[in-house]
Design a protein around this motif. Structure first.
Motif, PDB file in Angstrom:
ATOM      1  N   THR A  13     111.578  71.878  37.462  1.00 24.11           N
ATOM      2  CA  THR A  13     112.295  71.242  38.563  1.00 24.11           C
ATOM      3  C   THR A  13     112.981  69.946  38.128  1.00 24.11           C
ATOM      4  O   THR A  13     113.430  69.158  38.963  1.00 24.11           O
ATOM      5  CB  THR A  13     111.329  70.948  39.726  1.00 24.11           C
ATOM      6  N   GLU A  14     113.007  69.725  36.811  1.00 21.04           N
ATOM      7  CA  GLU A  14     113.687  68.578  36.215  1.00 21.04           C
ATOM      8  C   GLU A  14     113.145  67.243  36.716  1.00 21.04           C
ATOM      9  O   GLU A  14     113.875  66.269  36.892  1.00 21.04           O
ATOM     10  CB  GLU A  14     115.202  68.677  36.459  1.00 21.04           C
ATOM     11  N   LYS A  15     111.836  67.186  36.952  1.00 26.10           N
ATOM     12  CA  LYS A  15     111.188  65.954  37.407  1.00 26.10           C
ATOM     13  C   LYS A  15     110.333  65.299  36.328  1.00 26.10           C
ATOM     14  O   LYS A  15     109.824  64.200  36.535  1.00 26.10           O
ATOM     15  CB  LYS A  15     110.292  66.246  38.620  1.00 26.10           C
ATOM     16  N   LEU A  16     110.132  65.973  35.214  1.00 21.89           N
ATOM     17  CA  LEU A  16     109.184  65.487  34.217  1.00 21.89           C
ATOM     18  C   LEU A  16     109.546  64.088  33.733  1.00 21.89           C
ATOM     19  O   LEU A  16     108.666  63.235  33.537  1.00 21.89           O
ATOM     20  CB  LEU A  16     109.138  66.466  33.035  1.00 21.89           C
ATOM     21  N   GLY A  17     110.837  63.836  33.559  1.00 20.09           N
ATOM     22  CA  GLY A  17     111.274  62.532  33.079  1.00 20.09           C
ATOM     23  C   GLY A  17     111.263  61.451  34.133  1.00 20.09           C
ATOM     24  O   GLY A  17     111.530  60.281  33.822  1.00 20.09           O
ATOM     25  N   ARG A  18     110.970  61.814  35.382  1.00 21.95           N
ATOM     26  CA  ARG A  18     110.964  60.832  36.472  1.00 21.95           C
ATOM     27  C   ARG A  18     109.596  60.224  36.724  1.00 21.95           C
ATOM     28  O   ARG A  18     109.434  59.386  37.625  1.00 21.95           O
ATOM     29  CB  ARG A  18     111.494  61.486  37.748  1.00 21.95           C
ATOM     30  N   LEU A  19     108.574  60.646  35.965  1.00 19.95           N
ATOM     31  CA  LEU A  19     107.241  60.052  36.105  1.00 19.95           C
ATOM     32  C   LEU A  19     107.288  58.574  35.739  1.00 19.95           C
ATOM     33  O   LEU A  19     107.889  58.185  34.737  1.00 19.95           O
ATOM     34  CB  LEU A  19     106.249  60.783  35.205  1.00 19.95           C
ATOM     35  N   LYS A  20     106.666  57.727  36.544  1.00 20.34           N
ATOM     36  CA  LYS A  20     106.733  56.282  36.332  1.00 20.34           C
ATOM     37  C   LYS A  20     105.852  55.803  35.192  1.00 20.34           C
ATOM     38  O   LYS A  20     105.960  54.649  34.762  1.00 20.34           O
ATOM     39  CB  LYS A  20     106.333  55.552  37.621  1.00 20.34           C
ATOM     40  N   ARG A  21     104.952  56.665  34.738  1.00 15.13           N
ATOM     41  CA  ARG A  21     104.069  56.286  33.646  1.00 15.13           C
ATOM     42  C   ARG A  21     103.806  57.501  32.762  1.00 15.13           C
ATOM     43  O   ARG A  21     104.011  58.645  33.202  1.00 15.13           O
ATOM     44  CB  ARG A  21     102.749  55.733  34.173  1.00 15.13           C
ATOM     45  N   PRO A  22     103.374  57.322  31.543  1.00 16.22           N
ATOM     46  CA  PRO A  22     103.046  58.469  30.700  1.00 16.22           C
ATOM     47  C   PRO A  22     101.894  59.285  31.312  1.00 16.22           C
ATOM     48  O   PRO A  22     101.011  58.739  31.973  1.00 16.22           O
ATOM     49  CB  PRO A  22     102.617  57.840  29.378  1.00 16.22           C
ATOM     50  N   VAL A  23     101.941  60.568  31.067  1.00 17.40           N
ATOM     51  CA  VAL A  23     100.855  61.471  31.466  1.00 17.40           C
ATOM     52  C   VAL A  23     100.411  62.233  30.223  1.00 17.40           C
ATOM     53  O   VAL A  23     101.236  62.796  29.498  1.00 17.40           O
ATOM     54  CB  VAL A  23     101.301  62.452  32.564  1.00 17.40           C
ATOM     55  N   GLU A  24      99.127  62.231  29.986  1.00 16.69           N
ATOM     56  CA  GLU A  24      98.582  62.877  28.793  1.00 16.69           C
ATOM     57  C   GLU A  24      97.491  63.868  29.199  1.00 16.69           C
ATOM     58  O   GLU A  24      96.552  63.517  29.927  1.00 16.69           O
ATOM     59  CB  GLU A  24      98.003  61.808  27.860  1.00 16.69           C
ATOM     60  N   VAL A  25      97.646  65.101  28.758  1.00 13.18           N
ATOM     61  CA  VAL A  25      96.640  66.136  28.987  1.00 13.18           C
ATOM     62  C   VAL A  25      95.789  66.257  27.731  1.00 13.18           C
ATOM     63  O   VAL A  25      96.316  66.320  26.615  1.00 13.18           O
ATOM     64  CB  VAL A  25      97.291  67.491  29.307  1.00 13.18           C
ATOM     65  N   ILE A  26      94.461  66.288  27.904  1.00 14.04           N
ATOM     66  CA  ILE A  26      93.550  66.375  26.762  1.00 14.04           C
ATOM     67  C   ILE A  26      92.597  67.545  26.961  1.00 14.04           C
ATOM     68  O   ILE A  26      91.916  67.639  27.986  1.00 14.04           O
ATOM     69  CB  ILE A  26      92.733  65.076  26.584  1.00 14.04           C
ATOM     70  N   ALA A  27      92.561  68.430  25.973  1.00 16.36           N
ATOM     71  CA  ALA A  27      91.545  69.483  25.919  1.00 16.36           C
ATOM     72  C   ALA A  27      90.468  68.992  24.960  1.00 16.36           C
ATOM     73  O   ALA A  27      90.640  69.028  23.742  1.00 16.36           O
ATOM     74  CB  ALA A  27      92.155  70.799  25.437  1.00 16.36           C
ATOM     75  N   PHE A  28      89.371  68.495  25.526  1.00 17.09           N
ATOM     76  CA  PHE A  28      88.320  67.910  24.695  1.00 17.09           C
ATOM     77  C   PHE A  28      87.618  68.987  23.871  1.00 17.09           C
ATOM     78  O   PHE A  28      87.336  70.076  24.351  1.00 17.09           O
ATOM     79  CB  PHE A  28      87.307  67.167  25.561  1.00 17.09           C
ATOM     80  N   SER A  29      87.313  68.628  22.615  1.00 14.87           N
ATOM     81  CA  SER A  29      86.781  69.607  21.673  1.00 14.87           C
ATOM     82  C   SER A  29      85.370  70.062  22.005  1.00 14.87           C
ATOM     83  O   SER A  29      84.972  71.166  21.652  1.00 14.87           O
ATOM     84  CB  SER A  29      86.811  69.018  20.257  1.00 14.87           C
ATOM     85  N   ASP A  30      84.581  69.227  22.658  1.00 21.23           N
ATOM     86  CA  ASP A  30      83.202  69.604  22.956  1.00 21.23           C
ATOM     87  C   ASP A  30      82.681  68.749  24.094  1.00 21.23           C
ATOM     88  O   ASP A  30      82.891  67.544  24.115  1.00 21.23           O
ATOM     89  CB  ASP A  30      82.315  69.412  21.724  1.00 21.23           C
ATOM     90  N   GLU A  31      82.007  69.384  25.026  1.00 17.20           N
ATOM     91  CA  GLU A  31      81.354  68.674  26.115  1.00 17.20           C
ATOM     92  C   GLU A  31      79.881  69.054  26.198  1.00 17.20           C
ATOM     93  O   GLU A  31      79.015  68.218  26.428  1.00 17.20           O
ATOM     94  CB  GLU A  31      82.045  68.984  27.459  1.00 17.20           C
ATOM     95  N   GLU A  32      79.592  70.329  26.004  1.00 11.37           N
ATOM     96  CA  GLU A  32      78.233  70.829  26.174  1.00 11.37           C
ATOM     97  C   GLU A  32      77.276  70.284  25.110  1.00 11.37           C
ATOM     98  O   GLU A  32      76.082  70.169  25.348  1.00 11.37           O
ATOM     99  CB  GLU A  32      78.216  72.365  26.115  1.00 11.37           C
ATOM    100  N   GLY A  33      77.790  69.973  23.908  1.00 13.58           N
ATOM    101  CA  GLY A  33      76.920  69.446  22.858  1.00 13.58           C
ATOM    102  C   GLY A  33      76.024  70.499  22.243  1.00 13.58           C
ATOM    103  O   GLY A  33      74.888  70.207  21.854  1.00 13.58           O
ATOM    104  N   ILE A  34      76.515  71.729  22.154  1.00 11.92           N
ATOM    105  CA  ILE A  34      75.665  72.820  21.703  1.00 11.92           C
ATOM    106  C   ILE A  34      75.464  72.799  20.190  1.00 11.92           C
ATOM    107  O   ILE A  34      74.338  72.803  19.699  1.00 11.92           O
ATOM    108  CB  ILE A  34      76.271  74.178  22.118  1.00 11.92           C
ATOM    109  N   ARG A  35      76.540  72.750  19.442  1.00  7.31           N
ATOM    110  CA  ARG A  35      76.417  72.897  17.987  1.00  7.31           C
ATOM    111  C   ARG A  35      75.668  71.740  17.346  1.00  7.31           C
ATOM    112  O   ARG A  35      74.823  71.930  16.473  1.00  7.31           O
ATOM    113  CB  ARG A  35      77.800  73.045  17.353  1.00  7.31           C
ATOM    114  N   PHE A  36      75.966  70.498  17.786  1.00  6.64           N
ATOM    115  CA  PHE A  36      75.365  69.330  17.149  1.00  6.64           C
ATOM    116  C   PHE A  36      74.406  68.575  18.065  1.00  6.64           C
ATOM    117  O   PHE A  36      73.980  67.474  17.732  1.00  6.64           O
ATOM    118  CB  PHE A  36      76.468  68.390  16.652  1.00  6.64           C
ATOM    119  N   GLN A  37      74.066  69.182  19.213  1.00  5.36           N
ATOM    120  CA  GLN A  37      73.114  68.556  20.145  1.00  5.36           C
ATOM    121  C   GLN A  37      73.522  67.130  20.496  1.00  5.36           C
ATOM    122  O   GLN A  37      72.683  66.225  20.604  1.00  5.36           O
ATOM    123  CB  GLN A  37      71.704  68.591  19.560  1.00  5.36           C
TER     124      GLN A  37
END
Length: 519
Positions: free
Chosen positions: A186-210
């Motif tokens: 919709t050609e609105k991406l450049g109209r955001l007043k501040r940066p927006v960053e999406v993060i896919a975090f590598s680990d939350e559950e803590g399974i492999r390294f506890q």
């Protein structure tokens, strides 16, 4: 309240694909959003449905097939399947117009600068899911060949949790990407007043390294450099696993990963509820008030071992029976804390109300020795031991409950002439969501409700999260806000985990509405 159906009701316009191409290539956003054109509004609504619901559901299903093994879903920290999933996320981010990179802890980032690249950024995120084999029923297990039985049992002897759902973590990241993709079209991406960053975090559950929240804790500055030396079950260190993925992380570079608080405006996370409340009230979205604090205990009870047929009941010092009474005490106190906590001045009515609505207690593991049907357990290397997981949004109330619980447990053990030891294994304080972010998210959810259910006025429910989330780590860096999405039966960490397609769409609509407030 009468049941309200939340759904995308717009029918696809004729030659929809041609319309989308025309929209992207030649129609200005002002024309696309023209109030005076019902046709343009229908096309806009259907574009929302196509991206926020249909494509998002397709992506969740696609991601659910990315596994390190055949037959079930398993992805651990920086495993081949985890890396593949990260590459897929990176491609989706780039399709939404984001600049992408991978940091020194394997987190996947996608960022758009908006109108003011130097302004504090809004962070949107959740975790790359770690998924493991579904439980077999006993008949299914019995009918497995012996070799398969050993393989299956070996899987559960690993440092793992059963976490076989497509939506845990992934829904939050995909919904954020989808909302930004709509803004791009919709050609609105450049109209955001501040940066927006999406993060896919590598680990939350803590399974492999506890160690929970590896990815988000690093960005929040809460992951100690010594964490690079922790090892998994195979003896391989976190540093080694990162290096194997061409990520050469040192103690210095780990410290430098921390975001400066002044560079971040806030963090927002969309997550499945993992509970039954939203389904019970018939609503697709709920506002998270806060994330419960948690204490984990290990209780060990020792008595006198003896023969089941020769020791009179009056002479027994049975740690198993004592443990059963301790567990009943735990359940009773957590169901009715007001009946057990002393009415000291500091035990205010508000604390009791808070505990009554948020306190949950669980005995998750029980072990005994010698674990024989004709032997009273007693003085041996394992005795009778069980774990307690206690959570509530009220940290002071949690301490009050723990004090009263411990005192009453020791009394019971004394009366039964058994000894008991209570060890405190883990503590995490509650995190409260930011009032301003929560207000904006509530308005965004209400907007999503109106778009899907019409003009019906519906209040957005407020919930407490009993499960931990990356928002707990990010709260050390910046204000946080969360929205929950309804899941069927409240089931999570299970093959039965499921979110309705329209509820996936509702999550995308809410994030889109929230982002539009930043214009």
């Amino acid at each position: 309240m009468a049941a309200v159906r939340f759904r995308f009701s717009v029918q696809p316009p004729v030659r929809f694909l041609l319309v989308v191409v025309a929209i992207v290539s030649s129609i200005s956003s002002s024309h696309f959003l023209s109030v005076g054109s019902q046709e343009a509004e229908n096309e806009r609504s259907y574009l929302f449905q196509e991206i926020l619901r249909d494509e998002a559901v397709s992506r969740l299903n696609e991601l659910g097939k990315v596994s390190d093994v055949d037959g079930y879903l398993e992805r651990t920290f920086l495993s081949p399947a985890s890396i593949t999933a990260g590459n897929i996320f990176q491609r989706w981010m780039e399709e939404a117009g984001l600049t992408t990179w991978i940091d020194n802890m394997g987190n996947i980032h996608g960022r758009v600068d908006g109108m003011n690249p130097s302004a504090p950024a809004l962070l949107l995120g959740s975790h790359l899911v770690i998924l493991l084999p579904p439980l077999l029923t006993l008949p299914s297990f019995v009918h497995l060949p012996p070799s398969k039985r050993l393989t299956y049992l070996a899987l559960f002897n690993k440092d793992t949790v059963v976490d076989a759902g497509n939506f845990d973590g992934a829904l939050g990241v995909i919904s954020a990407i989808s909302a930004l993709k709509v803004l791009k079209f919709t050609e609105k991406l450049g109209r955001l007043k501040r940066p927006v960053e999406v993060i896919a975090f590598s680990d939350e559950e803590g399974i492999r390294f506890q160690s929970t929240f590896l990815g988000s804790a690093a960005l929040a500055g809460k992951l100690q450099p010594s964490a690079l030396n922790i090892t998994d079950k195979s003896g391989r260190s976190l540093r080694e696993i990162l290096r194997q993925s061409s990520i050469d992380t040192t103690e210095e570079s780990l410290i430098q990963m921390k975001y400066e608080p002044k560079s971040v405006w806030g963090y927002v996370e969309i997550h499945i509820e993992q509970g039954p409340v939203l389904e019970s009230v018939g609503l697709p979205l709920g506002l998270v008030k806060g994330i419960a604090g948690q204490t984990r205990l290990k209780v060990t009870v020792a008595g006198s071992q003896g023969h089941a047929g020769t020791v009179p009941m009056s002479m027994r010092r049975d740690p198993m029976a004592a443990a059963a009474e301790l567990m009943f005490l735990l359940e009773s106190l957590c169901r009715r804390p007001g009946d057990y906590l002393p009415s000291y001045e500091e035990r205010s009515a508000s604390m009791i109300d808070s505990l009554s609505s948020s306190l949950v207690c669980t005995v998750g593991e029980i072990s005994c020795w010698p674990s024989a049907s004709n032997v009273i357990p007693g003085q041996a290397r394992l005795l009778v031991a069980f774990t307690i997981d206690l959570r509530t949004i009220d940290d002071m109330g949690r301490e009050a409950v723990l004090h009263e619980l411990s005192s009453r447990m020791y009394d019971i053990c004394d009366k039964r002439s058994v000894s008991c030891m209570i060890e405190r294994k883990h503590d995490a304080n509650a995190v409260m969501c930011d009032p301003d972010l929560s207000s904006d998210l509530k308005s965004a959810a209400r907007t999503a409700f109106k778009k899907m259910a019409g003009k019906v006025e519906i209040e957005v429910p407020m919930l407490m999260s009993g499960a931990g989330h990356d928002a707990m780590a990010m709260a050390h860096l910046t204000p946080v806000g969360m929205l929950f999405v309804r899941c069927r039966g409240g089931i999570s960490h299970s093959p039965e985990e499921h979110v309705l397609d329209d509820d996936v769409g509702a999550a995308g609509l809410a994030i889109l509405s929230f982002l539009e407030t930043l214009m």
